[in-house]
Motif scaffolding. Structure first.
Motif, PDB file in Angstrom:
ATOM      1  N   GLU A  21      48.848  39.246  38.300  1.00  0.00           N
ATOM      2  CA  GLU A  21      49.457  38.175  38.928  1.00  0.00           C
ATOM      3  C   GLU A  21      48.643  36.758  38.574  1.00  0.00           C
ATOM      4  O   GLU A  21      48.863  35.737  39.068  1.00  0.00           O
ATOM      5  N   GLY A  22      47.418  37.054  37.705  1.00  0.00           N
ATOM      6  CA  GLY A  22      46.617  35.961  37.271  1.00  0.00           C
ATOM      7  C   GLY A  22      45.410  35.839  38.015  1.00  0.00           C
ATOM      8  O   GLY A  22      44.646  34.882  37.723  1.00  0.00           O
ATOM      9  N   TYR A  23      45.066  36.507  39.143  1.00  0.00           N
ATOM     10  CA  TYR A  23      43.826  36.403  39.798  1.00  0.00           C
ATOM     11  C   TYR A  23      42.664  36.934  39.264  1.00  0.00           C
ATOM     12  O   TYR A  23      42.952  38.035  38.486  1.00  0.00           O
ATOM     13  N   LYS A  24      41.759  36.566  39.388  1.00  0.00           N
ATOM     14  CA  LYS A  24      40.254  36.875  38.736  1.00  0.00           C
ATOM     15  C   LYS A  24      39.735  38.114  39.970  1.00  0.00           C
ATOM     16  O   LYS A  24      39.796  37.804  41.181  1.00  0.00           O
ATOM     17  N   CYS A  25      39.612  39.343  39.468  1.00  0.00           N
ATOM     18  CA  CYS A  25      39.096  40.345  40.129  1.00  0.00           C
ATOM     19  C   CYS A  25      37.809  41.066  39.743  1.00  0.00           C
ATOM     20  O   CYS A  25      37.718  41.263  38.523  1.00  0.00           O
ATOM     21  N   PHE A  26      36.592  40.651  40.885  1.00  0.00           N
ATOM     22  CA  PHE A  26      35.541  41.017  40.198  1.00  0.00           C
ATOM     23  C   PHE A  26      35.119  42.461  40.293  1.00  0.00           C
ATOM     24  O   PHE A  26      35.749  43.401  41.021  1.00  0.00           O
ATOM     25  N   THR A  27      34.663  43.009  39.310  1.00  0.00           N
ATOM     26  CA  THR A  27      34.108  44.601  39.200  1.00  0.00           C
ATOM     27  C   THR A  27      33.040  45.227  40.054  1.00  0.00           C
ATOM     28  O   THR A  27      32.411  44.062  40.383  1.00  0.00           O
ATOM     29  N   GLU A  28      33.041  46.384  40.276  1.00  0.00           N
ATOM     30  CA  GLU A  28      31.830  47.130  40.815  1.00  0.00           C
ATOM     31  C   GLU A  28      30.590  46.668  40.360  1.00  0.00           C
ATOM     32  O   GLU A  28      29.736  46.448  40.893  1.00  0.00           O
ATOM     33  N   CYS A  37      27.250  42.608  50.206  1.00  0.00           N
ATOM     34  CA  CYS A  37      28.776  42.541  50.523  1.00  0.00           C
ATOM     35  C   CYS A  37      29.222  41.344  51.246  1.00  0.00           C
ATOM     36  O   CYS A  37      28.492  40.729  52.053  1.00  0.00           O
ATOM     37  N   CYS A  38      30.178  40.715  50.691  1.00  0.00           N
ATOM     38  CA  CYS A  38      30.758  39.364  51.040  1.00  0.00           C
ATOM     39  C   CYS A  38      31.775  39.713  52.263  1.00  0.00           C
ATOM     40  O   CYS A  38      32.039  38.949  52.988  1.00  0.00           O
ATOM     41  N   LYS A  39      31.919  41.069  52.335  1.00  0.00           N
ATOM     42  CA  LYS A  39      33.102  41.418  53.665  1.00  0.00           C
ATOM     43  C   LYS A  39      34.280  40.794  53.289  1.00  0.00           C
ATOM     44  O   LYS A  39      34.969  40.329  54.601  1.00  0.00           O
ATOM     45  N   SER A  40      34.767  40.686  52.347  1.00  0.00           N
ATOM     46  CA  SER A  40      36.169  40.180  52.089  1.00  0.00           C
ATOM     47  C   SER A  40      37.153  41.156  51.675  1.00  0.00           C
ATOM     48  O   SER A  40      38.376  40.967  51.605  1.00  0.00           O
ATOM     49  N   GLY A  41      36.722  42.429  51.607  1.00  0.00           N
ATOM     50  CA  GLY A  41      37.703  43.300  51.327  1.00  0.00           C
ATOM     51  C   GLY A  41      38.033  43.565  49.973  1.00  0.00           C
ATOM     52  O   GLY A  41      39.218  43.845  49.515  1.00  0.00           O
ATOM     53  N   CYS A  42      37.206  43.430  49.051  1.00  0.00           N
ATOM     54  CA  CYS A  42      37.117  43.330  47.473  1.00  0.00           C
ATOM     55  C   CYS A  42      37.731  44.697  47.158  1.00  0.00           C
ATOM     56  O   CYS A  42      37.241  45.809  47.561  1.00  0.00           O
ATOM     57  N   ARG A  43      38.560  44.805  46.208  1.00  0.00           N
ATOM     58  CA  ARG A  43      39.095  46.084  45.247  1.00  0.00           C
ATOM     59  C   ARG A  43      38.068  46.775  44.867  1.00  0.00           C
ATOM     60  O   ARG A  43      38.280  48.148  45.056  1.00  0.00           O
ATOM     61  N   HIS A  44      37.052  46.492  44.403  1.00  0.00           N
ATOM     62  CA  HIS A  44      35.930  47.291  43.765  1.00  0.00           C
ATOM     63  C   HIS A  44      34.694  47.243  44.580  1.00  0.00           C
ATOM     64  O   HIS A  44      33.463  47.537  43.937  1.00  0.00           O
TER      65      HIS A  44
END
Length: 59
Positions: A21-28, A37-44
């Motif tokens: 979709e073009g979003y930037k996704c941060f890795t583990e 933890c930023c508590k945003s529910g990040c994918r990794h």
């Protein structure tokens, strides 16, 4: 003067990738490098944060 620090630059494929979709996704690896933890529910999220329950699961 605030000059950028080259050691803090993000590396595509290591620290993040782009979703279809073009979003930037941060890795583990990036999350561990950041150190909290930023508590945003990040994918990794390596910290085990559950956005629905608003809790961090201990590993």
């Amino acid at each position: 003067m605030n000059t950028p620090n080259p050691e803090n630059k993000l590396i595509e494929g290591e620290d993040f990738y782009y979703t279809p979709e073009g979003y930037k996704c941060f890795t583990e690896k990036y999350h561990l490098k950041r150190g909290y933890c930023c508590k945003s529910g990040c994918r990794h999220c390596p910290y085990g944060f559950d956005k629905k329950a608003n809790t961090i699961k201990k590993k």
